[in-house]
Write an enzyme that holds these catalytic residues in place. Structure first.
Site, PDB file in Angstrom:
ATOM      1  NE  ARG A  79      -3.997  -2.177   1.997  1.00  0.00           N
ATOM      2  CZ  ARG A  79      -4.952  -2.462   2.878  1.00  0.00           C
ATOM      3  NH1 ARG A  79      -5.057  -1.732   3.975  1.00  0.00           N
ATOM      4  NH2 ARG A  79      -5.774  -3.463   2.675  1.00  0.00           N
ATOM      5  CE  LYS A  89       0.404  12.403 -16.616  1.00  0.00           C
ATOM      6  NZ  LYS A  89       0.263  12.632 -18.067  1.00  0.00           N
ATOM      7  CD  GLU A 129       8.485  14.399 -23.824  1.00  0.00           C
ATOM      8  OE1 GLU A 129       7.972  15.501 -23.520  1.00  0.00           O
ATOM      9  OE2 GLU A 129       7.809  13.389 -24.060  1.00  0.00           O
ATOM     10  CE  LYS A 141       6.285  16.084 -16.757  1.00  0.00           C
ATOM     11  NZ  LYS A 141       6.713  14.801 -17.347  1.00  0.00           N
ATOM     12  CD  GLU A 150      -2.739  14.234 -18.040  1.00  0.00           C
ATOM     13  OE1 GLU A 150      -3.459  13.568 -18.774  1.00  0.00           O
ATOM     14  OE2 GLU A 150      -1.530  14.013 -17.862  1.00  0.00           O
ATOM     15  NE  ARG A 184       1.252  15.881 -14.957  1.00  0.00           N
ATOM     16  CZ  ARG A 184       1.750  15.181 -13.954  1.00  0.00           C
ATOM     17  NH1 ARG A 184       1.282  15.342 -12.733  1.00  0.00           N
ATOM     18  NH2 ARG A 184       2.735  14.335 -14.160  1.00  0.00           N
ATOM     19  CG  ASN A 218      -1.009  14.515 -22.375  1.00  0.00           C
ATOM     20  OD1 ASN A 218      -0.109  13.799 -21.958  1.00  0.00           O
ATOM     21  ND2 ASN A 218      -2.129  14.730 -21.690  1.00  0.00           N
ATOM     22  CG  HIS A 232       3.108  12.939 -25.464  1.00  0.00           C
ATOM     23  ND1 HIS A 232       3.772  14.091 -25.814  1.00  0.00           N
ATOM     24  CD2 HIS A 232       3.926  12.281 -24.602  1.00  0.00           C
ATOM     25  CE1 HIS A 232       4.937  14.131 -25.177  1.00  0.00           C
ATOM     26  NE2 HIS A 232       5.057  13.050 -24.444  1.00  0.00           N
ATOM     27  CG  HIS A 278       2.033   7.913 -25.980  1.00  0.00           C
ATOM     28  ND1 HIS A 278       1.355   8.302 -24.847  1.00  0.00           N
ATOM     29  CD2 HIS A 278       3.356   8.133 -25.702  1.00  0.00           C
ATOM     30  CE1 HIS A 278       2.212   8.745 -23.940  1.00  0.00           C
ATOM     31  NE2 HIS A 278       3.422   8.655 -24.445  1.00  0.00           N
ATOM     32  CG  HIS A 318       8.838   8.985 -25.400  1.00  0.00           C
ATOM     33  ND1 HIS A 318       7.485   8.704 -25.357  1.00  0.00           N
ATOM     34  CD2 HIS A 318       8.972  10.252 -24.887  1.00  0.00           C
ATOM     35  CE1 HIS A 318       6.836   9.734 -24.836  1.00  0.00           C
ATOM     36  NE2 HIS A 318       7.710  10.681 -24.542  1.00  0.00           N
TER      37      HIS A 318
END
Length: 337
Positions: A107, A129, A171, A213, A223, A227, A231, A234, A238, A248
């Site tokens: 947990r 993330k 990026e 960032k 997000e 935020r 993307n 992306h 992706h 990437h």
């Protein structure tokens, strides 16, 4: 060393730019367990061999549930309790996996990162993330959970193939395109010094990208708003990464060009922006187009996390340094491929 303090809801993470991996013991407790890949371990293992080490295979293929299960078994064998501390040492694959493991094992354990790639230092390790790929879809399973620290040792970048530095620049360009016109100009002038690993320019580029960032993450950790701008490139990127097996950075480079082409039609973006960005990406050594099966790429996009009902929240460019989130219907998006 330059430091960024990221405070989200009282949880403080520190980003340490220019700190050395040799000082790892300053940031982790004695009951630390390292997760890394075999390449990083073979080069830098002496810097962290006082701690138990769990090695994974390098590469995107490791971002799967089988890898997670194997790490869980090894943590149990090591008798890791809820006070154990996980540190992921590697690029984006390692930090994604380490953060995911630490977030769900017993947990939740405390964790930190030592980012060893430019992509990791400016993007993958920042913002909380983490996750793994599932059923052919990138980052389908994951959490948002902040590390205690991110250590970015710029000297580690000297062991990277030049291609990986160029990937990281994708990026960096993305971040400037959506949020900072002046930073985009700085990149245009200085990208060659980044590729040659000029220490002063590299530190400035990593710091500015990480700062942007971090500020976005502070304002919108989950997000739900700003935020989403991160993307940019992306959604299609992706999909190309999954279908074509591109790196990437390569996939995001092409994805940004596609997004700019859509922006010309949807937001009246000046066509000169397309040529400016295309020229920069080519000079960096990144691809700006590839032949692909539009049906397969569309199928991958339909499974994207940014899809809601039959629409995708797509990031478009209004100008260099200004972006906007636009809902585009799935059927309309198919026509742009």
């Amino acid at each position: 060393m330059r430091e960024i303090e990221l405070n989200i809801g009282g949880k403080v993470s520190k980003i340490l730019i220019g700190e050395s991996i040799e000082n790892i013991s300053k940031y982790v407790p004695e009951n630390c367990i390292v997760i890394t890949d075999k390449n990083v371990s073979s080069i830098y293992g002496k810097s962290f061999n006082k701690y138990p080490v769990i090695e994974i295979e390098p590469g995107e293929e490791s971002k799967c549930y089988a890898t997670i299960e194997n790490i869980f078994r090894k943590l149990i064998e090591l008798k890791a309790d809820r006070d154990a501390f996980i540190v992921g040492i590697g690029g984006g694959v390692v930090t994604d996996i380490s953060g995911f493991v630490a977030s769900i094992f017993k947990r939740g354990l405390k964790f930190g990162y030592i980012a060893t790639t430019l992509l990791g230092q400016v993007d993958a390790s920042i913002g909380g993330k983490n996750g793994i790929n599932f059923y052919g879809v990138k980052n389908m399973l994951g959490t948002i959970n902040q590390p205690e620290f991110i250590l970015s040792d710029l000297n580690l970048l000297r062991s990277l193939p030049e291609k990986e530095v160029r990937n990281g620049l994708a990026e960096i360009v993305k971040t400037a395109l959506i949020l900072d016109y002046n930073f985009f100009d700085f990149i245009k002038v200085n990208f060659e010094k980044v590729i040659s690993l000029d220490k002063d320019v590299l530190e400035e580029i990593v710091f500015r990208t990480a700062a942007i960032k971090s500020e976005v993450g502070r304002k919108d950790e989950r997000e739900n708003g700003i935020r989403r701008l991160l993307n940019f490139g992306h959604t299609i990127g992706h999909a190309l990464e999954s279908v074509l097996g591109l790196s990437h950075g390569e996939a995001i480079s092409i994805g940004m060009i596609k997004a700019i082409e859509i922006s010309i039609g949807k937001l009246n973006l000046n066509r000169e922006v397309l040529e400016t960005v295309r020229k920069l990406l080519v000079r960096i050594g990144l691809p700006v187009e590839r032949k692909f099966d539009s049906g397969k790429v569309f199928e991958a996009m339909v499974n994207d996390k940014k899809r809601f009902d039959n629409k995708i929240k797509f990031v478009l460019l209004k100008d260099i340094g200004k972006a906007e989130i636009v809902e585009i219907g799935i059927d309309e998006l198919r026509r742009y491929l």
